[in-house]
Design a protein around this motif. Structure first.
Motif: not given
Lengths: 158, 103, 84
Positions: B58-77
């Motif tokens: 759902g919507f919380s600080l944890v999912s913000v962290k997950l979105l950071f990881i998604i953005g990083f993977i999309l650039i880094a991989n």
């Protein structure tokens, strides 16, 4: 100006990662992001025209749905070729020159090529030469027809 | 309840992509072709698993962290894949083609 | 649900180890290291949810960064012969 922008980006990033509202912790966060942005704002934000870059990033958001659609197509295709018992591949390496100018667009184009059907960028540099490895020769043709390049070229026309 | 089913669907779709990417890395004939599943199917698989977790949370600080990881993977991989392929190309590794069966 | 997904990810990591042992060139091995490292990120995130401890996500984010830097550093060393 660049110093302030990088400070605010870093501080928002710090706040989202920690989630703390305690006063002492927020002050320590401000001090650490000031320190980091003082040391490295040269690297974080480049010297080029800031306003033009922001317009370019906003236009890039419009490009994302097309990219996601292409990524999903690419994955279905790669998985089909990998799980097919006969491995229907015919790899080729091609060279071509691109018409893009800015560094951001060249990087975006190279990463998009890697993520979309059947092609991986081997080399991309400032003199605009691209070397691309394609999993099947039909992908090389569809890449050279240049529909994606046209879409990224639109980002540059500010 | 509906949200859990949706997030489970995303997670298992992502796991399916990742397992097929690993099968591709084992099966394909040479290094350049192996980077195709590692650069594409792997990236999308990870993004699907993390999106499933975002939906579950759902919507919380944890999912913000997950979105950071998604953005990083999309650039880094793709960047890591590109660095690998470029390094192999500079060192002079030849690409496998269809008419040379024993590559 | 999370446990089954973790088991599948561990299975895929072991499958890829075949390529790391067999792989003819050093680049195959680096590819496998990168693959297993990113799987470790996903497994860490899933473990955090399975045991209800979201602090694992910080470790996952850090691991993703370190994994990327390690791959790039190794390839730079392999290509240019120095890290400077």
């Amino acid at each position: 100006m660049r110093f302030l922008v990088s400070f605010f980006i870093l501080f928002i990033f710090w706040f989202l990662l920690s989630g703390e509202t305690n006063l002492i912790l927020i002050i320590s966060g401000i001090i650490s992001s000031l320190l980091v942005s003082y040391l490295s704002y040269d690297m974080l934000i480049s010297k080029s025209d800031l306003r033009r870059n922001i317009i370019m990033y906003l236009k890039f958001i419009k490009y994302i749905p097309y990219l996601i659609f292409q990524i999903i197509l690419a994955n279905i295709d790669v998985i089909y070729r990998v799980l097919h018992p006969k491995l229907p591949i015919d790899p080729v390496v091609i060279n071509f020159k691109t018409k893009l100018d800015t560094e951001f667009c060249i990087v975006a184009y190279a990463n998009s090529i890697t993520l979309t059907p059947g092609t991986v960028t081997i080399d991309a540099n400032k003199s605009k030469d691209f070397i691309v490895h394609a999993l099947h020769s039909s992908y090389a043709h569809s890449l050279l027809s240049g529909e994606m390049e046209k879409r990224i070229k639109e980002l540059e026309n500010v | 309840m509906f949200r859990e089913i949706l997030s489970g669907t995303f997670i298992f779709l992502g796991v399916f992509f990742i397992v097929s990417a690993s099968i591709g890395i084992v099966r394909l004939p040479d290094f350049y072709t192996r980077t195709h599943p590692a650069g594409k199917a792997d990236t999308l698989g990870q993004i699907f698993v993390l999106l499933g977790l975002v939906i579950y949370e759902g919507f919380s600080l944890v999912s913000v962290k997950l979105l950071f990881i998604i953005g990083f993977i999309l650039i880094a991989n793709p960047t890591a894949t590109h660095a690998l392929v470029k390094s192999a190309y500079i060192s002079g590794l030849k690409a496998w083609t269809k008419d040379k069966k024993d590559g | 649900m999370f446990e089954i997904a973790i088991l599948f990810l561990i299975f895929s990591s072991f499958l890829v180890l075949y390529r790391a042992i067999r792989g003819p060139t050093i680049f195959d091995r680096v590819l496998v290291i990168n693959f297993i490292g990113t799987k470790a990120v996903i497994i860490l995130a899933l473990i955090g949810f399975a045991y209800g401890r979201p602090h694992f996500l910080d470790i996952a984010l850090l691991y993703a960064l370190i994994n990327f830097v390690a791959t790039i550093a190794f390839l730079k060393y392999r290509t240019t012969g120095k890290l400077g």
